[in-house]
Design an enzyme around this catalytic site. Structure first.
Site, PDB file in Angstrom:
ATOM      1  N   SER A  40      63.966  50.523  58.550  1.00 50.10           N
ATOM      2  CA  SER A  40      62.532  50.738  58.394  1.00 50.10           C
ATOM      3  C   SER A  40      62.176  52.199  58.671  1.00 50.10           C
ATOM      4  O   SER A  40      62.740  53.098  58.054  1.00 50.10           O
ATOM      5  CB  SER A  40      61.768  49.770  59.311  1.00 50.10           C
ATOM      6  OG  SER A  40      60.420  49.666  58.926  1.00 50.10           O
ATOM      7  N   ASP A 189      62.203  44.253  54.873  1.00 52.26           N
ATOM      8  CA  ASP A 189      62.462  45.175  55.978  1.00 52.26           C
ATOM      9  C   ASP A 189      63.694  44.759  56.780  1.00 52.26           C
ATOM     10  O   ASP A 189      63.889  43.591  57.097  1.00 52.26           O
ATOM     11  CB  ASP A 189      61.228  45.166  56.887  1.00 52.26           C
ATOM     12  CG  ASP A 189      61.214  46.299  57.891  1.00 52.26           C
ATOM     13  OD1 ASP A 189      62.151  46.396  58.685  1.00 52.26           O
ATOM     14  OD2 ASP A 189      60.242  47.070  57.878  1.00 52.26           O
TER      15      ASP A 189
END
Length: 314
Positions: A40, A189
């Site tokens: 991320s 993610d």
């Protein structure tokens, strides 16, 4: 000189702290990076550090980290108001004062993703990146999870898998962004898989793995409000895979010290953490105010310098 694999935990805007930590580490003549990994926001920091290091050395890496986060700040009047309003509403929600409907990223244009893509492409020439020799210099890995199968994925520079889409996949928070489709899957993610990836790092023969960890392992008091409970649950979830992978590496280290793995090709790898010294609420992960970001970067620089002062590098 110490050969180091640098692993960067993800946490949205909180990873400005990571950008600060990396700067003194990159500047140190006693540190030789052999790998950068991240998830991320941590994947973005790892990308900037790795790409800068590969194309212009430590100085360029520091310039990219600083420039990206400066550009990412909400500096214009409209952007600043929108940022303050959004963060404020999230905090009211977490306090239980203001119920907010869930955001559906499939009902609205992907404006935020387009902005992030543009920002990444402004600071990283992905065409030049693709032309870099794959077997030279440190490795870059960014983590994501394939939505339908639950398969953990490490996009790896040695396999030519680092693209703007693979980085966006690692940062595709499903409550804000649609999943990112690549040639072999649909990704969310990496916080749902490995945050950050560390399991493969011993194979690169580093002397140590240094982890920039944003989410606290321990807290002082029991969380009792809905917002505090949600924050702690998110912290524990974000740390889960990391702690499991660290435990595996440390167990191998124990077997090596006990002589159980002699001749098996393993070597002991030290693990160190550079931790954010305070607990931040979940709303801060979306806070792009210049004061917040610059404060975290400065805090990270101090933490990185203090870490170098106490960890042997010779």
């Amino acid at each position: 000189m110490v050969r180091v694999a640098l692993a960067c935990q993800g946490g949205g805007s909180q990873t400005a702290f990571t950008a600060g930590v990396l700067q003194p580490l990159l500047r140190s003549p006693e540190v030789e990076p052999v790998a950068f990994t991240g998830t991320s926001g941590g994947a973005i920091c790892a990308l900037l550090a790795w790409y800068g290091y590969r194309t212009g050395g430590p100085r360029r890496a520091v310039e990219l980290l600083d420039g990206f986060w400066r550009d990412n700040a909400a500096t214009g009047p409209v952007d600043a108001i929108g940022n303050a309003l959004g963060v404020g509403l999230l905090r009211l929600r977490d306090l239980g004062v203001l119920p907010l409907p869930a955001f559906d990223p499939y009902r609205f244009p992907q404006i935020a993703r387009a902005q992030l893509r543009e920002l990444l492409e402004r600071w990283v020439d992905f065409g030049l990146l693709a032309a870099l020799p794959r077997d030279e210099g440190p490795v870059l890995q960014v983590g994501a999870v394939e939505v339908r199968t639950g398969r953990f994925r490490r996009f790896d520079s040695r396999r030519g898998e680092i693209t703007v889409d693979s980085v966006l996949a690692s940062a595709a928070i499903p409550t804000l962004f649609r999943a990112v489709e690549t040639d072999d899957g649909v990704y969310w993610d990496g916080v749902f898989s490995e945050n950050p990836p560390v399991r493969d790092l011993p194979a690169l023969a580093p002397d140590a793995i240094w982890i920039v960890q944003l989410f606290p392992r321990t807290i002082a008091t029991e969380p009792r409000s809905p917002g505090a409970i949600a924050d702690r649950r998110a912290e524990l979830t974000s740390n889960l895979s990391l702690e499991q992978e660290i435990d595996t590496i440390e167990k191998i280290n124990e077997f090596l010290r006990a002589g159980y793995l002699e001749g098996a090709g393993y070597r002991e790898v030290g693990i160190e953490r550079i931790e954010l010294g305070r607990q931040l609420d979940s709303a801060s992960a979306g806070d792009r105010s210049p004061a917040f970001l610059q404060g975290l970067i400065a805090e990270g620089e101090r933490a990185g310098e203090a870490f170098l002062g106490r960890v042997p590098t010779a």
